[in-house]
Design a protein around this motif. Structure first.
Motif, PDB file in Angstrom:
ATOM      1  N   THR A 133       0.850  -1.179   0.000  1.00 14.17           N
ATOM      2  CA  THR A 133       0.000   0.000   0.000  1.00 14.17           C
ATOM      3  C   THR A 133       0.892   1.238   0.000  1.00 14.17           C
ATOM      4  O   THR A 133       0.633   2.210  -0.709  1.00 14.17           O
ATOM      5  CB  THR A 133      -0.904   0.012   1.249  1.00 14.17           C
ATOM      6  OG1 THR A 133      -1.619  -1.220   1.317  1.00 14.17           O
ATOM      7  CG2 THR A 133      -1.878   1.178   1.207  1.00 14.17           C
ATOM      8  N   VAL A 134       1.948   1.180   0.794  1.00 15.84           N
ATOM      9  CA  VAL A 134       2.967   2.235   0.831  1.00 15.84           C
ATOM     10  C   VAL A 134       4.338   1.566   0.939  1.00 15.84           C
ATOM     11  O   VAL A 134       4.530   0.695   1.796  1.00 15.84           O
ATOM     12  CB  VAL A 134       2.811   3.180   2.045  1.00 15.84           C
ATOM     13  CG1 VAL A 134       3.728   4.393   1.891  1.00 15.84           C
ATOM     14  CG2 VAL A 134       1.379   3.618   2.246  1.00 15.84           C
ATOM     15  N   TRP A 170       1.498   3.441  -3.377  1.00 17.73           N
ATOM     16  CA  TRP A 170       2.115   4.713  -3.020  1.00 17.73           C
ATOM     17  C   TRP A 170       3.575   4.459  -2.682  1.00 17.73           C
ATOM     18  O   TRP A 170       3.931   3.364  -2.216  1.00 17.73           O
ATOM     19  CB  TRP A 170       1.451   5.334  -1.790  1.00 17.73           C
ATOM     20  CG  TRP A 170       0.058   5.824  -1.961  1.00 17.73           C
ATOM     21  CD1 TRP A 170      -1.090   5.080  -1.933  1.00 17.73           C
ATOM     22  CD2 TRP A 170      -0.353   7.186  -2.151  1.00 17.73           C
ATOM     23  NE1 TRP A 170      -2.176   5.882  -2.094  1.00 17.73           N
ATOM     24  CE2 TRP A 170      -1.759   7.185  -2.226  1.00 17.73           C
ATOM     25  CE3 TRP A 170       0.333   8.402  -2.255  1.00 17.73           C
ATOM     26  CZ2 TRP A 170      -2.499   8.344  -2.407  1.00 17.73           C
ATOM     27  CZ3 TRP A 170      -0.397   9.567  -2.427  1.00 17.73           C
ATOM     28  CH2 TRP A 170      -1.796   9.532  -2.518  1.00 17.73           C
ATOM     29  N   VAL A 171       4.400   5.461  -2.876  1.00 15.44           N
ATOM     30  CA  VAL A 171       5.778   5.396  -2.405  1.00 15.44           C
ATOM     31  C   VAL A 171       6.094   6.663  -1.632  1.00 15.44           C
ATOM     32  O   VAL A 171       5.684   7.762  -2.020  1.00 15.44           O
ATOM     33  CB  VAL A 171       6.783   5.205  -3.557  1.00 15.44           C
ATOM     34  CG1 VAL A 171       6.727   6.350  -4.551  1.00 15.44           C
ATOM     35  CG2 VAL A 171       8.209   5.061  -3.026  1.00 15.44           C
ATOM     36  N   ASP A 184      10.617  14.652   2.469  1.00 13.35           N
ATOM     37  CA  ASP A 184      10.211  13.377   1.884  1.00 13.35           C
ATOM     38  C   ASP A 184       9.155  13.663   0.824  1.00 13.35           C
ATOM     39  O   ASP A 184       8.411  14.644   0.907  1.00 13.35           O
ATOM     40  CB  ASP A 184       9.604  12.444   2.941  1.00 13.35           C
ATOM     41  CG  ASP A 184      10.500  12.267   4.157  1.00 13.35           C
ATOM     42  OD1 ASP A 184      11.734  12.253   3.986  1.00 13.35           O
ATOM     43  OD2 ASP A 184       9.962  12.140   5.271  1.00 13.35           O
ATOM     44  N   LEU A 185       9.052  12.755  -0.147  1.00 19.71           N
ATOM     45  CA  LEU A 185       8.037  12.868  -1.184  1.00 19.71           C
ATOM     46  C   LEU A 185       7.135  11.645  -1.143  1.00 19.71           C
ATOM     47  O   LEU A 185       7.606  10.516  -1.284  1.00 19.71           O
ATOM     48  CB  LEU A 185       8.680  12.996  -2.567  1.00 19.71           C
ATOM     49  CG  LEU A 185       7.700  12.917  -3.757  1.00 19.71           C
ATOM     50  CD1 LEU A 185       6.655  14.037  -3.695  1.00 19.71           C
ATOM     51  CD2 LEU A 185       8.467  12.956  -5.084  1.00 19.71           C
ATOM     52  N   LEU A 186       5.835  11.876  -0.962  1.00 18.91           N
ATOM     53  CA  LEU A 186       4.820  10.827  -1.026  1.00 18.91           C
ATOM     54  C   LEU A 186       4.033  11.012  -2.314  1.00 18.91           C
ATOM     55  O   LEU A 186       3.519  12.101  -2.579  1.00 18.91           O
ATOM     56  CB  LEU A 186       3.875  10.919   0.178  1.00 18.91           C
ATOM     57  CG  LEU A 186       2.649   9.995   0.134  1.00 18.91           C
ATOM     58  CD1 LEU A 186       3.063   8.542   0.311  1.00 18.91           C
ATOM     59  CD2 LEU A 186       1.627  10.412   1.196  1.00 18.91           C
ATOM     60  N   THR A 225      -6.459   7.817   5.632  1.00 19.02           N
ATOM     61  CA  THR A 225      -6.002   7.666   4.257  1.00 19.02           C
ATOM     62  C   THR A 225      -4.477   7.607   4.252  1.00 19.02           C
ATOM     63  O   THR A 225      -3.833   7.950   5.261  1.00 19.02           O
ATOM     64  CB  THR A 225      -6.457   8.840   3.391  1.00 19.02           C
ATOM     65  OG1 THR A 225      -5.802  10.042   3.864  1.00 19.02           O
ATOM     66  CG2 THR A 225      -7.968   9.026   3.444  1.00 19.02           C
ATOM     67  N   VAL A 226      -3.889   7.214   3.131  1.00 15.08           N
ATOM     68  CA  VAL A 226      -2.426   7.155   3.072  1.00 15.08           C
ATOM     69  C   VAL A 226      -1.800   8.531   3.319  1.00 15.08           C
ATOM     70  O   VAL A 226      -0.881   8.655   4.143  1.00 15.08           O
ATOM     71  CB  VAL A 226      -1.952   6.552   1.737  1.00 15.08           C
ATOM     72  CG1 VAL A 226      -0.439   6.731   1.561  1.00 15.08           C
ATOM     73  CG2 VAL A 226      -2.310   5.062   1.675  1.00 15.08           C
TER      74      VAL A 226
END
Length: 267
Positions: A133-134, A170-171, A184-186, A225-226
């Motif tokens: 999921t992540v 997602w990353v 950080d980048l999501l 949510t993520v």
């Protein structure tokens, strides 16, 4: 009332700063019930990893089934998986579990010790990341998995795209090794969320990756949510880093319990 249940599948850190120990402390601090599947045992302290022994796949499988089949889970977090066999074993188990999965693709310890066999990288790419999921790689792990080497904030987007190509929903690319703010980048390939926090003059940061991934899993288990889960987890780990403390004669851990004494909301 039974709290949300989160399962960590990871290695044991005998020094208590990372791995299973960090995961369970984080889960307690954020108000969920933490459970564990131990994949490997390490002899580890503030100076580094002196030894590591992976558990048999049958032992990992038995632990997982014991927890999931009886107690159930609302989220799963993976950490140190050590070998290709264990990566494949855990991936097969996750594929049959209806819960969000946070994959921390642990490759190297804070001290530079290898925690993942080179032969396991392809299994991480093809079997584990598609179930995430992540995924929460740091810059060294991005380089291991994709060959993309990030030297500036502007390259985080390229790194994220390279990881997303392996299938996670997602990353979160962690830019903590860059200079300046901890940024950080999501992203899921469409929406982007840039998370920025001040960098503290504190060398005691052992366990940050495990802690962040576990905090994300805890918040997902609570229904976030993520993007919500990652933002809250980032705030939690930023506080833990600021409160990191000396332990032994090397790099000390972040303080997983800081939120319990400084009033961070658990709801």
């Amino acid at each position: 009332m039974t709290p949300p249940r989160v399962l960590t599948v990871a290695g044991s850190d005998s020094g208590g700063g990372a791995g299973i120990q960090a995961d369970l402390k984080t889960m307690l601090a954020l108000g969920v019930h933490g459970m564990s599947v131990i994949t490997a045992v390490t002899a580890q302290n503030s100076l580094g990893v002196q030894g590591a022994w992976e558990l048999p796949a049958d032992a990992v499988r038995a632990q997982y089934r014991s927890v999931v089949d009886d107690i159930g889970v609302q989220a799963v977090k993976t950490g140190m998986l050590a070998s290709a066999e264990l990566v494949r074993t855990v991936a097969d188990l996750l594929a049959g579990t209806a819960a969000p999965v946070v994959v921390d693709p642990v490759g190297v310890s804070k001290h530079g010790d290898s925690l993942l066999a080179a032969s396991a990288l392809e299994s991480v790419r093809t079997r584990l990341l598609p179930l995430a999921t992540v995924a929460t790689p740091n810059l060294d792990e991005v380089a291991q998995l994709t060959g993309v080497r990030v030297e500036s904030e502007e390259q985080l987007r390229e790194a994220a795209e390279a990881v997303l190509a392996h299938g996670p929903a997602w990353v979160l690319v962690k830019g903590g090794h860059l200079c300046g703010d901890a940024v950080d980048l999501l992203t899921d390939g469409s929406a982007e969320h840039w998370l920025r926090a001040p960098r503290f003059d504190n060398r005691h940061t052992h366990g940050t990756g495990c802690t962040l991934a576990s905090a994300i899993a805890a918040r997902l288990a609570k229904g976030d949510t993520v993007p919500e889960a990652v933002a809250t987890a980032k705030d939690y780990v930023t506080g833990a880093i600021s409160a990191g403390f000396a332990l032994g004669s090397g790099i000390g851990p972040v303080d997983h319990g800081w939120a319990l004494t400084r009033g961070v909301p658990r709801a």
